[in-house]
Design an enzyme around this catalytic site. Sequence first.
Site, mmCIF file in Angstrom:
data_model
loop_
_atom_site.group_PDB
_atom_site.id
_atom_site.type_symbol
_atom_site.label_atom_id
_atom_site.label_comp_id
_atom_site.label_asym_id
_atom_site.label_seq_id
_atom_site.Cartn_x
_atom_site.Cartn_y
_atom_site.Cartn_z
ATOM 1 N N ARG A 83 17.952 -62.307 10.139
ATOM 2 C CA ARG A 83 18.316 -63.472 10.956
ATOM 3 C C ARG A 83 18.000 -63.241 12.424
ATOM 4 N NH1 ARG A 83 24.008 -64.621 11.197
ATOM 5 N NH2 ARG A 83 23.341 -66.616 12.031
ATOM 6 N N GLU A 108 13.411 -42.050 16.230
ATOM 7 C CA GLU A 108 12.894 -41.354 15.054
ATOM 8 C C GLU A 108 13.265 -42.193 13.852
ATOM 9 O OE1 GLU A 108 13.133 -36.786 15.611
ATOM 10 O OE2 GLU A 108 14.482 -37.399 14.016
ATOM 11 N N TYR A 120 10.803 -52.116 14.619
ATOM 12 C CA TYR A 120 10.405 -51.373 15.814
ATOM 13 C C TYR A 120 9.001 -51.776 16.285
ATOM 14 C CZ TYR A 120 14.429 -48.474 14.526
ATOM 15 O OH TYR A 120 15.687 -48.042 14.202
HETATM 16 C C1 LIG Z 1 16.446 -52.319 10.118
HETATM 17 C C2 LIG Z 1 17.505 -53.388 10.319
HETATM 18 C C3 LIG Z 1 18.411 -52.982 11.507
HETATM 19 C C4 LIG Z 1 16.833 -54.736 10.660
HETATM 20 O O1 LIG Z 1 17.847 -55.645 11.036
HETATM 21 P P1 LIG Z 1 17.661 -57.239 10.879
HETATM 22 O O2 LIG Z 1 18.806 -57.849 11.610
HETATM 23 O O3 LIG Z 1 17.486 -57.613 9.475
HETATM 24 O O4 LIG Z 1 16.291 -57.448 11.671
HETATM 25 P P2 LIG Z 1 15.670 -58.833 12.203
HETATM 26 O O5 LIG Z 1 16.196 -59.980 11.384
HETATM 27 O O6 LIG Z 1 15.864 -58.902 13.674
HETATM 28 O O7 LIG Z 1 14.138 -58.610 11.872
HETATM 29 C C5 LIG Z 1 13.186 -58.404 12.887
HETATM 30 C C6 LIG Z 1 11.855 -58.060 12.251
HETATM 31 O O8 LIG Z 1 11.951 -56.789 11.613
HETATM 32 C C7 LIG Z 1 11.173 -56.812 10.413
HETATM 33 N N1 LIG Z 1 12.052 -56.641 9.237
HETATM 34 C C8 LIG Z 1 13.411 -56.667 9.206
HETATM 35 N N2 LIG Z 1 13.840 -56.438 7.945
HETATM 36 C C9 LIG Z 1 12.730 -56.261 7.177
HETATM 37 C C10 LIG Z 1 12.527 -55.979 5.804
HETATM 38 N N3 LIG Z 1 13.550 -55.837 4.951
HETATM 39 N N4 LIG Z 1 11.248 -55.821 5.359
HETATM 40 C C11 LIG Z 1 10.202 -55.955 6.206
HETATM 41 N N5 LIG Z 1 10.332 -56.248 7.533
HETATM 42 C C12 LIG Z 1 11.588 -56.385 8.007
HETATM 43 C C13 LIG Z 1 10.479 -58.147 10.381
HETATM 44 O O9 LIG Z 1 9.255 -58.012 11.066
HETATM 45 C C14 LIG Z 1 11.433 -59.017 11.147
HETATM 46 O O10 LIG Z 1 10.857 -60.155 11.709
HETATM 47 P P3 LIG Z 1 10.736 -61.511 10.822
HETATM 48 O O11 LIG Z 1 12.074 -61.732 10.157
HETATM 49 O O12 LIG Z 1 10.399 -62.546 11.856
HETATM 50 O O13 LIG Z 1 9.642 -61.237 9.846
HETATM 51 C C15 LIG Z 1 18.361 -53.618 9.026
HETATM 52 O O14 LIG Z 1 17.460 -53.774 7.929
HETATM 53 C C16 LIG Z 1 19.336 -52.504 8.718
HETATM 54 O O15 LIG Z 1 20.453 -52.509 9.231
HETATM 55 N N6 LIG Z 1 18.928 -51.545 7.880
HETATM 56 C C17 LIG Z 1 19.796 -50.438 7.479
HETATM 57 C C18 LIG Z 1 20.070 -49.506 8.637
HETATM 58 C C19 LIG Z 1 18.780 -48.871 9.163
HETATM 59 O O16 LIG Z 1 17.934 -48.442 8.386
HETATM 60 N N7 LIG Z 1 18.668 -48.820 10.513
HETATM 61 C C20 LIG Z 1 17.493 -48.236 11.156
HETATM 62 C C21 LIG Z 1 17.512 -46.764 11.153
HETATM 63 S S1 LIG Z 1 18.770 -46.102 12.187
#
Ligand SMILES: CC(C)(COP(=O)(O)OP(=O)(O)OC[C@H]1O[C@@H](n2cnc3c(N)ncnc32)[C@H](O)[C@@H]1OP(=O)(O)O)[C@@H](O)C(=O)NCCC(=O)NCCS
Length: 154
Positions: A83, A108, A120
């Site tokens: 979102r 990292e 990222y």
């Molecule tokens: C990584 C994480 C923080 C992304 O949070 P999010 O709120 O879903 O991210 P966003 O909605 O802002 O997504 C931004 C962009 O990231 C990418 N993205 C996010 N989730 C993705 C997924 N599951 N697969 C592919 N791309 C993804 C996309 O490019 C997305 O843009 P789009 O929706 O316009 O295509 C979330 O998946 C998470 O909390 N994961 C578990 C914890 C983790 O691994 N944290 C990082 C390591 S510390």
Amino acid sequence: MSDVTLRELEWTDLATLAAMEHELFADDAWSEQTWWAELAGRPRRDYVVAVADGSVVGYAGIDVSGDVADVMTVATAPRQQRRGIGRMLLDDLVHRASSRGCEALILEVRADNEAARHLYEHCGFEIISVRRRYYQPGDVDALVMRRLLTEGDR
Ligand SMILES: CC(C)(COP(=O)(O)OP(=O)(O)OC[C@H]1O[C@@H](n2cnc3c(N)ncnc32)[C@H](O)[C@@H]1OP(=O)(O)O)[C@@H](O)C(=O)NCCC(=O)NCCS
């Protein structure tokens, strides 16, 4: 995204964050005790939380050391992902690091964490080195990524 706001991490959030960690990171989850230590590490440690309908739905933070800041974590609650909350949190970290005079933000990430890697890259981070088989068990590489900070990020 008009329903999501960002604010500073508070001690009353720590139990919630520990529960979210358990759901998101399983065996690597930070305990409530670890979160207390992170909070005590301020101002070097600097954390933000995302809130929707009065509940914490995401969090992120940096460690500021001289000219460089390291991303400690970025996370969005499972039911709130895709979102734009992750991007909102990361943009805020960029702003925080830049406002504190840092020239770069470093992180990292596991090479197999597709969601985080995409997030990222989306926010302008580039791979600067690879630590082969860094994460054990599993032989997973660690990617070191960097985003240079400019005046416009403040
Ligand atoms: C990584 C994480 C923080 C992304 O949070 P999010 O709120 O879903 O991210 P966003 O909605 O802002 O997504 C931004 C962009 O990231 C990418 N993205 C996010 N989730 C993705 C997924 N599951 N697969 C592919 N791309 C993804 C996309 O490019 C997305 O843009 P789009 O929706 O316009 O295509 C979330 O998946 C998470 O909390 N994961 C578990 C914890 C983790 O691994 N944290 C990082 C390591 S510390």
